[in-house]
Design an enzyme around this catalytic site. Structure first.
Site, mmCIF file in Angstrom:
data_model
loop_
_atom_site.group_PDB
_atom_site.id
_atom_site.type_symbol
_atom_site.label_atom_id
_atom_site.label_comp_id
_atom_site.label_asym_id
_atom_site.label_seq_id
_atom_site.Cartn_x
_atom_site.Cartn_y
_atom_site.Cartn_z
ATOM 1 N N SER A 74 -26.580 15.953 0.700
ATOM 2 C CA SER A 74 -27.303 15.663 -0.548
ATOM 3 C C SER A 74 -26.577 14.710 -1.492
ATOM 4 O O SER A 74 -27.181 14.233 -2.455
ATOM 5 C CB SER A 74 -27.616 16.955 -1.295
ATOM 6 N N LYS A 77 -28.257 11.492 -2.189
ATOM 7 C CA LYS A 77 -29.328 11.321 -3.183
ATOM 8 C C LYS A 77 -28.842 10.458 -4.356
ATOM 9 O O LYS A 77 -29.639 9.785 -5.009
ATOM 10 C CB LYS A 77 -29.826 12.696 -3.648
ATOM 11 N N TYR A 205 -34.483 9.867 5.858
ATOM 12 C CA TYR A 205 -33.783 10.902 5.079
ATOM 13 C C TYR A 205 -32.679 11.564 5.914
ATOM 14 O O TYR A 205 -31.547 11.730 5.450
ATOM 15 C CB TYR A 205 -34.801 11.932 4.577
HETATM 16 N N1 GLU Z 1 -29.791 17.321 4.856
HETATM 17 C C1 GLU Z 1 -29.795 18.484 4.056
HETATM 18 C C2 GLU Z 1 -31.180 19.046 3.863
HETATM 19 O O1 GLU Z 1 -32.057 18.363 3.393
HETATM 20 C C3 GLU Z 1 -29.157 18.168 2.744
HETATM 21 C C4 GLU Z 1 -28.979 19.400 1.979
HETATM 22 C C5 GLU Z 1 -27.952 19.328 0.915
HETATM 23 O O2 GLU Z 1 -26.871 18.787 1.056
HETATM 24 O O3 GLU Z 1 -28.284 19.871 -0.126
HETATM 25 O O4 GLU Z 1 -31.440 20.162 4.139
#
Ligand code: GLU
Length: 321
Positions: A74, A77, A205
């Site tokens: 995440s 992001k 993603y």
């Molecule tokens: N790839 C993970 C998901 O979307 C990222 C989650 C995260 O780091 O919060 O579940």
């Protein structure tokens, strides 16, 4: 009493001081565990802890496992948002994703249907981030991710000509188990928010989440954000000032899942965490911090990273509010 206006305290920073923080982070990490809902993430060494600070002049001070690779998850992001803001423009982005905190876990779906606000609340939760990935230029997930990886190689300060690697095992492991993210993406499609093919947006993603980085790389990203988009040392513009500011504002209010409020009170600087164990933080005009510690608390935040960043904020008087 009027607070003293001490000069910035970066001079107090040295590898030995950081090593002390790493030791504290290691001890506290015993209380947590690595993420395992993406099977390949559970192979991380739960006792690993690394920290790197990148000052505005580009110099790096680091300790512990600061050069150990891990996947962005995440934290991506905080990279995807400025990339898309600068590529397709703020109006198009915020027509599809809001700017409000939720207080819910990162992969929560409850508000998507229950709220009258028929778009993801912000770009730092999965729903918002998946929508953002679908907005990246390119037709396929691979094409979309290539643009982001190119942008990343600049803001992470990789050597000229180098691109961040993708952890193929983590990518495949997530793609094979992402039922909830698939559900979110298809629901977003139904709301008219996903751009293009759903599976291509999801593929982009998963690729961004599987980008391999180190704490040193994250500290350079933090420093670029801290300098409102400028590359530390050279002063070259890597992202627009507006993109950096919008990203930091959303990191401050939404960057640590449903622990964002508490972290903001304790650290007072924008940060973004990921379940791979990374956290990036930016102290305005001063420095960037990158931490690695895959042992997570119940909200999915790195235990060691949170401790280290809060301690640095206190010691260096980074609190911005
Ligand atoms: N790839 C993970 C998901 O979307 C990222 C989650 C995260 O780091 O919060 O579940």
């Amino acid at each position: 009493m009027i607070p003293s206006t001490d000069k910035p305290r970066e001079s107090r920073l040295d590898p030995a001081a950081l090593a002390d923080l790493v030791a504290k982070g290691k001890e506290a990490s015993l209380a947590g565990k690595t993420a395992d809902y993406i099977p390949a993430l559970s192979r991380a060494r739960s006792e690993a802890v690394g920290v790197s600070v990148c000052l505005a002049d580009g110099s790096i001070i680091e300790a512990g496992d600061s050069r150990s690779p891990f996947t962005l998850q995440s934290v991506s992001k905080a990279l995807a948002l400025p990339y898309v803001l600068d590529t397709i423009g703020e109006d198009r982005v915020f027509a599809r994703v809001g700017k409000e905190p939720t207080g819910d876990p990162f992969n929560s779906i409850i508000r998507l249907e229950a709220s009258a606000f028929k778009k993801p609340f912000n770009p730092m939760i999965n729903a918002g981030a998946i929508a953002i990935s679908s907005l990246m230029p390119g037709r396929t997930g691979k094409e979309k991710a290539e643009g982001l990886y190119g942008f990343a190689s600049r803001v992470l300060g990789l050597e000229a000509g180098k691109t961040a690697a993708m952890d193929k095992e983590v990518f495949a492991s997530e793609a094979a188990t992402a039922n909830r993210n698939r559900f979110i993406a298809w629901f977003l499609k139904d709301l008219g928010i996903m751009e293009g093919e759903v599976e291509e947006g999801l593929d982009a993603y998963f690729r961004q989440c599987a980008m391999c980085v180190t704490a040193v790389d994250l500290s350079r990203l933090g420093s670029c954000l801290a300098l409102d988009g400028l590359e530390p040392r050279s002063g070259r513009e890597l992202m627009s000032r507006r993109a950096a500011r919008v990203t930091k504002a959303l990191m401050l209010s939404c960057g640590l899942y449903d622990g964002s409020g508490e972290f903001c009170v304790d650290a007072g600087i924008p940060a973004k965490s990921g379940v791979g164990g990374g956290i990036v933080a930016a102290a305005r005009g001063r420095l960037g911090i990158g931490t690695y510690g895959p042992s997570l608390d119940l909200r999915g935040n790195s235990i060691a990273g949170s401790i280290v960043i809060c301690a640095l904020s206190e010691a260096l008087d980074l609190f911005e509010l």
